[in-house]
Design a protein around this motif. Structure first.
Motif, PDB file in Angstrom:
ATOM      1  N   UNK A  69       0.816  -1.208   0.000  1.00  0.00           N
ATOM      2  CA  UNK A  69       0.000   0.000   0.000  1.00  0.00           C
ATOM      3  C   UNK A  69       0.854   1.265   0.000  1.00  0.00           C
ATOM      4  N   UNK A  70       1.949   1.249   0.757  1.00  0.00           N
ATOM      5  CA  UNK A  70       2.861   2.394   0.767  1.00  0.00           C
ATOM      6  C   UNK A  70       3.573   2.539  -0.573  1.00  0.00           C
ATOM      7  N   UNK A 135      10.226   8.299  10.556  1.00  0.00           N
ATOM      8  CA  UNK A 135       9.260   7.206  10.652  1.00  0.00           C
ATOM      9  C   UNK A 135       9.741   6.062  11.539  1.00  0.00           C
ATOM     10  N   UNK A 136      11.043   5.837  11.574  1.00  0.00           N
ATOM     11  CA  UNK A 136      11.566   4.677  12.298  1.00  0.00           C
ATOM     12  C   UNK A 136      11.158   4.643  13.768  1.00  0.00           C
ATOM     13  N   UNK A 137      11.175   5.783  14.499  1.00  0.00           N
ATOM     14  CA  UNK A 137      10.745   5.714  15.908  1.00  0.00           C
ATOM     15  C   UNK A 137       9.321   5.202  16.073  1.00  0.00           C
ATOM     16  N   UNK A 138       8.463   5.425  15.069  1.00  0.00           N
ATOM     17  CA  UNK A 138       7.081   4.970  15.166  1.00  0.00           C
ATOM     18  C   UNK A 138       6.992   3.449  15.134  1.00  0.00           C
ATOM     19  N   UNK A 155       3.894  -2.586   8.363  1.00  0.00           N
ATOM     20  CA  UNK A 155       4.192  -2.746   6.947  1.00  0.00           C
ATOM     21  C   UNK A 155       4.069  -1.432   6.192  1.00  0.00           C
ATOM     22  N   UNK A 156       3.056  -0.642   6.547  1.00  0.00           N
ATOM     23  CA  UNK A 156       2.873   0.655   5.897  1.00  0.00           C
ATOM     24  C   UNK A 156       4.063   1.577   6.171  1.00  0.00           C
ATOM     25  N   UNK A 157       4.607   1.514   7.377  1.00  0.00           N
ATOM     26  CA  UNK A 157       5.793   2.307   7.696  1.00  0.00           C
ATOM     27  C   UNK A 157       7.029   1.734   7.003  1.00  0.00           C
ATOM     28  N   UNK A 158       7.162   0.413   7.024  1.00  0.00           N
ATOM     29  CA  UNK A 158       8.345  -0.237   6.458  1.00  0.00           C
ATOM     30  C   UNK A 158       8.430  -0.019   4.948  1.00  0.00           C
TER      31      UNK A 158
END
Length: 256
Positions: A69-70, A135-138, A155-158
Motif C-alpha cells: 500500500x505504501x 518514521x523509524x521511531x514509530x 508494513x505501511x511504515x516499512x
C-alpha cells in the motif's frame, strides 16, 4: 497501461526479492514468532497449532498489504505530481525521452546491484534517510507485532524504508504520467516481491539462505539487466522485436 506492460515491474519485484529477503526478511520472519508463548500440555499445544499458524499467516499478509500500500501511494505521488507535471511542460517530448533512458539505466543499475557487480544504486538510499529517520521511531511503538492490525501499520511504515530497488521502480512510476498508472506500476512490483516475503514470513530463514546464493543473485540480476538493456535498445530505435517490446520501457513513438 495494460497488464502485459506491467510485467517487467512484476518480474523485477519477483527476481529482485532476493534483495528484499535481506532487508525485510528478518522482520517478516519474526511475525510467525510474535505471538506470546505459553506452556501448555502437549495435547492442547497440538490442537492449537493450526490456529497459531493461521494467526501468523494473517500477520504476515497484513504486513505485506501495508508495505505494498505504501509502494502504491509513493507510485501515485510520482506518477501524478511529478510525471503529470512534467508531461504538461512545453516541449516535453525530449524530456520524456531522457526520462525513459534514465529509467532503463536504473534497471541496468538494479541488475548490476543484484549481481553484486556495482553498488552505485545503494547511494540513492541516502536520499530517503531523512524521511525514514522520522518514521523509524514509530515502528518501535508497534512492537511486539502480536496482532494483524499492528502488522498492517508496521508494513505501511516499512514501505518507506530507503531502498534503491524501490527507487528505481519509482522512476518508472513517474513515467506513467498519472497517479493511477504510477500506483499500478508499484502494485505490480509489490506483488512480485510477495511470494518470497510471504514464504520468508511463514518459514523463517529457510528461504533466506537460498536467496544469498551467488547463482541465484546472478540469475536475478541478469534478468533485470536484460529488461534495461532491451529498453535502451528500443528507445534508441536500434531494434524492433514485435511483441517483446511490451516487456521493456520505451518512449512514445517508438516502433511497436
Amino acid at each position: 497501461m495494460n497488464a502485459l506492460s506491467l510485467f517487467p515491474f512484476f518480474a523485477a519485484g519477483l527476481v529482485g526479492s532476493v534483495h528484499c529477503a535481506g532487508m525485510c526478511g528478518g522482520i517478516v520472519g519474526a511475525f510467525s514468532m510474535a505471538a506470546p508463548r505459553r506452556a501448555f500440555p502437549v495435547a492442547i499445544a497440538v490442537a492449537a497449532a493450526p490456529a497459531m499458524a493461521l494467526d501468523g499467516a494473517a500477520r504476515v499478509l497484513a504486513y505485506n498489504t501495508g508495505r505494498i500500500g505504501s509502494y502504491m501511494a509513493a507510485g501515485a505521488l510520482a506518477g501524478g505530481l511529478l510525471g503529470g507535471g512534467a508531461r504538461q511542460l512545453a516541449g516535453a517530448v525530449p524530456l520524456q525521452f531522457a526520462a525513459y533512458w534514465l529509467a532503463n539505466l536504473m534497471l541496468v543499475a538494479l541488475g548490476l546491484y543484484l549481481m553484486n557487480a556495482w553498488h552505485g544504486l545503494a547511494r540513492l538510499e541516502s536520499a530517503g534517510r531523512l524521511l525514514w529517520s522520522r518514521l523509524q521511531p514509530l515502528t518501535r511503538r508497534l512492537l511486539p507485532v502480536d496482532r494483524p492490525g499492528k502488522a498492517l501499520a508496521l508494513g505501511a511504515l516499512w514501505g518507506w524504508l530507503p531502498c534503491g530497488m524501490v527507487y528505481s521502480m519509482l522512476m518508472s512510476a513517474m513515467l506513467s504520467g498519472s497517479a493511477a498508472g504510477g500506483a499500478a506500476v508499484m502494485l505490480a512490483f509489490g506483488l512480485g516481491t510477495l511470494p518470497a516475503l510471504v514464504t520468508m514470513g511463514m518459514f523463517g530463514n529457510l528461504l533466506q539462505a537460498w536467496t544469498r546464493r551467488r547463482g541465484v543473485r546472478l540469475a536475478a540480476g541478469l534478468l533485470v539487466l536484460s529488461f534495461g538493456l532491451l529498453g535502451l535498445a528500443r528507445a534508441s530505435g536500434g531494434i524492433d522485436i514485435g511483441w517483446l517490446g511490451a516487456l521493456c520501457l520505451t518512449p512514445p513513438g517508438t516502433a511497436q
